[in-house]
Enzyme design. Structure first.
Site, PDB file in Angstrom:
ATOM      1  N   LYS A  53       0.834  -1.203   0.000  1.00  0.00           N
ATOM      2  CA  LYS A  53       0.000   0.000   0.000  1.00  0.00           C
ATOM      3  C   LYS A  53       0.871   1.257   0.000  1.00  0.00           C
ATOM      4  O   LYS A  53       0.583   2.230  -0.701  1.00  0.00           O
ATOM      5  CB  LYS A  53      -0.947  -0.031   1.209  1.00  0.00           C
ATOM      6  CG  LYS A  53      -2.047  -1.073   1.040  1.00  0.00           C
ATOM      7  CD  LYS A  53      -2.805  -1.400   2.316  1.00  0.00           C
ATOM      8  CE  LYS A  53      -3.765  -2.577   2.045  1.00  0.00           C
ATOM      9  NZ  LYS A  53      -4.475  -3.033   3.256  1.00  0.00           N
ATOM     10  N   GLN A  97      -4.730  -1.667   9.483  1.00  0.00           N
ATOM     11  CA  GLN A  97      -4.567  -2.986   8.858  1.00  0.00           C
ATOM     12  C   GLN A  97      -5.148  -4.076   9.766  1.00  0.00           C
ATOM     13  O   GLN A  97      -4.794  -4.166  10.937  1.00  0.00           O
ATOM     14  CB  GLN A  97      -3.074  -3.245   8.579  1.00  0.00           C
ATOM     15  CG  GLN A  97      -2.791  -4.532   7.845  1.00  0.00           C
ATOM     16  CD  GLN A  97      -3.390  -4.549   6.429  1.00  0.00           C
ATOM     17  OE1 GLN A  97      -3.274  -3.578   5.686  1.00  0.00           O
ATOM     18  NE2 GLN A  97      -4.028  -5.639   6.066  1.00  0.00           N
ATOM     19  N   ASP A 120     -11.233   2.328   3.778  1.00  0.00           N
ATOM     20  CA  ASP A 120     -11.545   0.899   3.624  1.00  0.00           C
ATOM     21  C   ASP A 120     -13.056   0.675   3.512  1.00  0.00           C
ATOM     22  O   ASP A 120     -13.492  -0.422   3.176  1.00  0.00           O
ATOM     23  CB  ASP A 120     -11.031   0.113   4.846  1.00  0.00           C
ATOM     24  CG  ASP A 120      -9.707  -0.584   4.580  1.00  0.00           C
ATOM     25  OD1 ASP A 120      -9.414  -0.869   3.404  1.00  0.00           O
ATOM     26  OD2 ASP A 120      -8.978  -0.849   5.562  1.00  0.00           O
TER      27      ASP A 120
END
Ligand code: NDP
Length: 280
Positions: A53, A97, A120
């Protein structure tokens, strides 16, 4: 005839190039898109994802900050960091994460992220917006799957779509996005009877289970589009999807490989959401 291979790497790269142009435009206006990535503990898979990422941010020109916290981080410390990032002007997107170490409460952490920075799209406000058909951010993996289908020239409208898996991050939102594009959607899970028969109905089959080779060629309708979300590390250390590629490729009309299918698209969609967050 063997299926067309859907090249996720190539499609993701095209999307990232387009995003780079958008980022350049934003910078001309004095807006520098920024993403904060939070990782807790030492999960090797999480480390790989976070690095990928960060690399994508560099490619596109997005500013990124990493917060690598030790395994023993407390819930309070993590929530405090999220609240700080919520307020931080340079940060347009926040990504925590997952999975978090077991002693931490993921739901509370997600609920603390400002929905306008939730790139997200896991916050209940964003999930609600997705279900109501009015999303701000699309969930990265399911959106990446939709993009793979579209960019490969397939239309979802009116098609039989089968999603195998009903997790909150893949299966469920995937079924909503397919429905939104006017697919006729069936969702399978561990209690589904006759998985083979249901899968064989699919014009578009999306598999997100986490079990290597659970879908074999005989479960696929000839000519179907097969999207394999699964990422499984085999004993020989190789990566494999949920679909048995060798038998599936002989039956499907088009299929994604693992690696090189959905994975790169998830990251491209995260970048897209970050640019969108900055634009807003
Ligand atoms: P989860 O473990 O959260 O969900 C798995 C789903 O599969 C569940 O709904 C479960 O059903 C269902 N399932 C389990 N066994 C069977 C079975 N025998 N038949 C039918 N359904 C079954 O996984 P995720 O959704 O988070 O991830 C799925 C896979 O996708 C993993 O390999 C993961 O690594 C990968 N992934 C890849 C991403 C990428 O970017 N490429 C991103 C995210 C995930 P039930 O609900 O009944 O338990």
């Amino acid at each position: 005839m063997a299926a067309k291979i859907i090249d996720g790497k190539q499609i993701a790269s095209k999307i990232k190039n387009e995003l780079k142009n958008e980022v350049d435009q934003l910078k001309l206006k004095g807006i520098f898109p920024g993403l904060a990535v939070v990782i807790v503990g030492n999960n090797p898979a999480s480390r790989v994802y976070v690095n990928a990422k960060k690399k994508a941010c560099e490619e596109i020109g997005i500013y990124s900050e990493e917060y690598a916290l030790p395994e023993e981080t407390t819930q309070q410390e993590l929530l405090d960091l999220v609240r700080t990032l919520n307020k931080k002007k340079e940060v347009h997107g926040i990504l925590v994460q997952l999975p978090l170490p077991k002693h931490l409460n993921e739901e509370e952490v997600i609920n603390t992220i400002n929905p306008n920075k939730d790139v997200d799209a896991f916050h209940p406000v964003n999930v609600g917006r997705i279900i109501l058909g009015n999303p701000v951010f699309l969930p990265c993996t399911p959106a990446g799957v939709m993009e793979l289908i579209k960019q490969s020239g397939f239309d979802v409208e009116g098609k039989e779509c089968v999603v195998v898996g009903r997790s909150n991050i893949v299966g469920k939102p995937q079924s909503i996005l397919l429905l939104e594009q006017h697919g006729t959607v069936t969702i399978c899970h561990s209690r589904t009877r006759n998985l083979k028969d249901v899968c064989r109905r699919a014009d578009i089959l999306v598999v997100a289970v986490g079990k290597p080779h659970i879908i074999t060629g005989d479960m696929i309708k000839p000519g179907a589009v097969v999207i394999d979300v699964g990422v499984n590390r085999l004993e020989n250390k190789k990566l494999a999807g949920d679909v048995d590629f060798d038998s599936a490729v002989e039956v499907a009309g088009a299929i994604t490989p693992v690696p090189g299918g959905v994975g790169p698209m998830t990251i491209a969609m995260l970048m897209k959401n970050t640019v969108k967050a900055a634009q807003q």
